[in-house]
Design an enzyme around this catalytic site. Structure first.
Site, mmCIF file in Angstrom:
data_model
loop_
_atom_site.group_PDB
_atom_site.id
_atom_site.type_symbol
_atom_site.label_atom_id
_atom_site.label_comp_id
_atom_site.label_asym_id
_atom_site.label_seq_id
_atom_site.Cartn_x
_atom_site.Cartn_y
_atom_site.Cartn_z
ATOM 1 N N HIS A 1 73.490 26.309 7.908
ATOM 2 C CA HIS A 1 74.852 25.986 8.352
ATOM 3 C C HIS A 1 75.885 26.951 7.755
ATOM 4 O O HIS A 1 77.029 26.574 7.495
ATOM 5 C CB HIS A 1 75.223 24.539 8.008
ATOM 6 C CG HIS A 1 74.393 23.510 8.702
ATOM 7 N ND1 HIS A 1 74.676 23.055 9.975
ATOM 8 C CD2 HIS A 1 73.269 22.865 8.309
ATOM 9 C CE1 HIS A 1 73.764 22.158 10.331
ATOM 10 N NE2 HIS A 1 72.894 22.037 9.342
ATOM 11 N N ASN B 1 74.598 16.282 13.128
ATOM 12 C CA ASN B 1 74.329 17.376 14.059
ATOM 13 C C ASN B 1 74.712 16.951 15.469
ATOM 14 O O ASN B 1 75.046 15.792 15.713
ATOM 15 C CB ASN B 1 72.843 17.760 14.036
ATOM 16 C CG ASN B 1 72.426 18.441 12.753
ATOM 17 O OD1 ASN B 1 73.219 19.132 12.123
ATOM 18 N ND2 ASN B 1 71.177 18.247 12.362
ATOM 19 N N TYR C 1 71.742 18.073 -1.007
ATOM 20 C CA TYR C 1 73.123 18.454 -0.732
ATOM 21 C C TYR C 1 73.945 18.534 -2.016
ATOM 22 O O TYR C 1 74.740 19.452 -2.201
ATOM 23 C CB TYR C 1 73.757 17.478 0.261
ATOM 24 C CG TYR C 1 73.375 17.764 1.688
ATOM 25 C CD1 TYR C 1 74.305 18.267 2.592
ATOM 26 C CD2 TYR C 1 72.075 17.558 2.135
ATOM 27 C CE1 TYR C 1 73.955 18.543 3.903
ATOM 28 C CE2 TYR C 1 71.716 17.833 3.437
ATOM 29 C CZ TYR C 1 72.651 18.327 4.319
ATOM 30 O OH TYR C 1 72.296 18.613 5.609
#
Length: 744
Positions: A93, A166, A380
């Site tokens: 990303h 997404n 993350y």
């Protein structure tokens, strides 16, 4: 130095923007925002005024410039800062863009949760949204075939809540432990760093064949969902299964959905390929342009919910991220609305430094046993520390708008100063105590089982939903899937890769699809299905099920092509109509200097200054094209690029409008197409043929700009033309084989 007029105009524009879009987050970051458009003198980062930013301190005389001196602290600071401007890009990303907005709750779901953001309909919650591609680096193109990231950060009164989603509802893998291998496989191959931002290579298709759990996802990736027309025209999905807990402690498992008001629309593949070179920033510019023009993108927020006691009642495991929850079994409930209404001020501190975490949840929202989510919750947080440092949540774009205080201390790039003599709990002052009743509480879910490396048997079914997705597509979408597989596997040069994917894996999904792809890529053509197709379909898997919330052409980009001698009545009328419909007209001229209408005197008229000249733009950058009549057609007829523009517009299935003499030009360009129908000079009514709308010249500008309606069966030219634009593409043009007969 900024002039007082320029500074005043910018100040007025900023005041209007602030008034219209200000929220708690905008106020929060304003304390860290400065404006470079000022007369304030330059100073170093340590506050010393700079008198000469253009020359390094050096030894000189009247005839010779000698060595530069390291004692020049101003020069050293500038070079040091420049040398360290880059930070590690996101592993995935990396390519993205973002905007601010608001989330409004339309219906309280207190039956499911006690989270304030989902129960208090009086709130206006600030958000920041980042859209992205997955595979490519920061400098890759926007329009590649790829999954798109749709990450939303809610700045709620109880803390930040992130939905890191997404534009496709499923993923390639079930267990997060496979994520490194998957990303290695989809990224450029290690021996040559090729290809960039593509799945069309050996390693990707080798990986997904060897991981049958990826089958459902790669069917989506080969569909039109992977080449969206705009970020504003794509769905968003939370992908993972989360939990909502209500005041009574009852838990529901949920999935989150974003549904665009403009409908779900895509590019065509040839167009996406060309745009990657012609305008690699197409999607990010499209988003900024829409917001600047106050065509604010909007999405409905919807949820699917399953009571905890029903989690085992489905043929699939509800914690499997490679599966959807069919809406026939788990209905969608629309409860809120997202609007993006403010562009960023500076890309790096806002869009590049924004950081999302699936573990960012607020009281009333909880996790599930989704094995992909469990790993994402670790990954993350970890990657943000690597990219931005341990104090990344102090960065203005990431910090919450609610008050926050704790005993976390120190670390690189710490900005906050915390007064007091203790930095631990409990302490003798009872300073900064834990929350009493309002804090986050994990749901006390019962767990039984044995420690082992495995998933439940339901996870091991890989084909039913891949078939369900393909069966649910429209005819033209299936054509595009076949072409996408053919393109991708044609780029694989290892026979084992394309032979087993086309001849085996696709034969487990749909035999005609497998046979068509195998023939195109040179694989052995399968003669029988390796798994029977169950024939089932489901609603809202085809993007054709998502039409605009209201019919119209709002924010659509429409090119108007003119040269000297254009029909002024048709031009003025159509441009006014486009503006009235809240679309965006772009005048494309044979030059970007004054162009004069037929009969205009250059000495007494200012003419029209086009937005662009034809060689600076391409038809790919617009949703439709209109050409007025007039003597300028004699010039346009001799211009190969203009003729190609018309052919390409037709080939990409877009609406094409022409009046007067322009209709004949369209007919000439489309001469190889069977059965072309256009309006003649004596035609009383406009003619629509496969999205090509033609008519004789208008009697007045008002006849084009007034009274139109976006209706299929309307009788006037403007209404017919706008209706074709509103349909996004004329897909029948492709299905009937007309588009393929034109060279574009």
């Amino acid at each position: 130095m900024a002039t007082s007029i320029t500074a005043g105009l910018q100040k007025a524009q900023q005041a209007v923007q602030d008034t219209a879009t200000k929220n708690k987050k905008i106020v929060d970051i304003s304390h860290d925002t400065v404006n470079v458009h000022t007369d304030q003198e330059q100073r170093t980062d340590f506050g010393v005024a700079i008198t000469d930013p253009d020359h390094w301190l050096r030894v000189t005389n009247e005839t010779h410039s000698g060595p530069s001196l390291l004692e020049d602290h101003i020069a050293r600071e500038r070079i040091h800062r420049f040398d360290h401007e880059r930070i590690p890009e996101r592993v995935v990303h990396a390519r993205g863009t973002g905007a601010y907005g608001n989330f409004t709750l339309k219906e309280s779901i207190e039956d499911l949760t006690y989270a304030g953001v989902l129960t208090d309909t009086s709130r206006n919650t600030p958000v920041f949204v980042r859209f992205s591609t997955v595979q490519g680096s920061r400098g890759s193109a926007d329009t590649v075939r790829d999954v798109r990231g749709f990450a939303v950060k809610f700045y709620t009164d109880e803390g930040n809540w992130d939905i890191v989603g997404n534009n496709i509802p499923v993923f390639f893998i079930q267990d997060a432990i496979k994520f490194p291998d998957f990303v290695h496989a989809v990224k450029p191959e290690p021996h040559n760093e090729v290809p960039q931002a593509q799945t069309a290579h050996n390693n990707f298709w080798d990986f997904v064949y060897l991981h049958p759990e990826a089958t459902h996802m790669f069917m989506w990736a080969m569909s039109d969902r992977a080449i969206p027309r705009s970020y504003r025209m794509m769905q968003g999905f939370g992908v993972n299964t989360f939990s909502l807990v209500n005041k009574e402690g009852k838990r529901h498992f949920v999935k989150f959905h974003w549904i665009p008001h403009l409908g779900v629309h895509s590019l065509v593949w040839d167009e996406a390929l060309k745009l990657a070179g012609q305008d690699p920033d197409f999607h990010r510019k499209d988003l900024m342009e829409a917001i600047d023009n106050k065509a604010y993108p909007k999405w409905d927020f919807a949820i699917q919910a399953i009571p905890e006691e029903d989690q085992d009642k489905f043929e699939f495991d509800i914690f499997d991220a490679t599966k959807v929850w069919p809406e026939e079994q788990v209905p969608l409930r629309v409860v809120g609305e997202l609007e993006l209404n403010r562009n960023i001020d500076e890309f790096f501190p806002e869009t590049e430094q924004v950081a999302f975490c699936t573990s960012h949840i607020v009281p009333g929202i909880d996790f599930s046993d989704d094995p992909l989510l469990q790993g994402r919750n670790f990954s993350y947080q970890d990657t943000q520390i690597s990219r931005l440092g341990v104090n990344w949540e102090e960065i203005p774009i990431n910090r919450p708008v609610c008050p926050f205080l704790n005993h976390n201390r120190d670390g690189a790039k710490r900005h906050r100063i915390t007064k007091g003599t203790v930095n631990y709990w409990p302490n003798r002052f009872e300073a900064n105590p834990p929350a009493s009743d309002k804090g986050f509480k994990s749901h006390p879910a019962p767990i039984t089982g044995r420690k082992r490396r495995d998933l439940t048997p339901k996870f091991k079914e890989y084909h039913n939903q891949a078939q369900l997705f393909y069966n649910s597509l429209s005819e033209v979408e299936k054509v595009h899937v076949k072409k996408a597989f053919s393109f991708e596997l044609d780029h694989c040069d290892d026979p084992i890769v394309y032979e087993r994917l086309a001849g085996q894996r696709l034969a487990e999904i749909d035999l005609p699809l497998a046979q068509a792809v195998a023939e195109m890529v040179g694989a052995p053509i399968p003669t029988k299905a390796l798994r029977d197709n169950h024939g089932k379909t489901s609603v809202r898997l085809s993007q054709f099920d998502f039409t605009p919330k209201a019919p119209g052409i709002i924010s659509r980009r429409i090119a108007i092509i003119i040269g000297d001698g254009y029909d002024k009545i048709a031009f003025n009328g159509m441009k006014a109509a486009i503006l009235a419909a809240q679309a965006l007209p772009f005048v494309i001229g044979t030059k970007r200097s004054a162009i004069y209408a037929q009969g205009e005197d250059k000495n007494s008229s200012k003419g029209v200054i086009p937005d662009h000249m034809y060689d600076g733009m391409r038809s790919t950058m617009f949703d439709a094209t209109f050409i007025p009549g007039g003597s300028h057609i004699e010039t346009l007829q001799k211009n190969g690029q203009i003729r190609y523009w018309i052919a390409e517009t037709f080939g990409h299935l877009k609406a094409l409008g022409a009046m007067g003499e322009a209709a004949q030009l369209v007919k000439e360009v489309l001469g190889n197409v069977m059965g072309v129908q256009i309006a003649g000079a004596d035609s009383a009514e406009p003619v629509e043929w496969y999205g090509v709308v033609t008519a004789r010249g208008p009697e007045s500008a008002e006849s084009l700009s007034e009274g139109f309606k976006v209706l299929k069966d309307a009788g006037d030219f403007t209404s017919k033309f706008f209706y074709q634009i509103s349909q996004h593409r004329n897909w029948q043009r492709e299905l009937d084989g007309l588009a393929s007969t034109v060279a574009f």
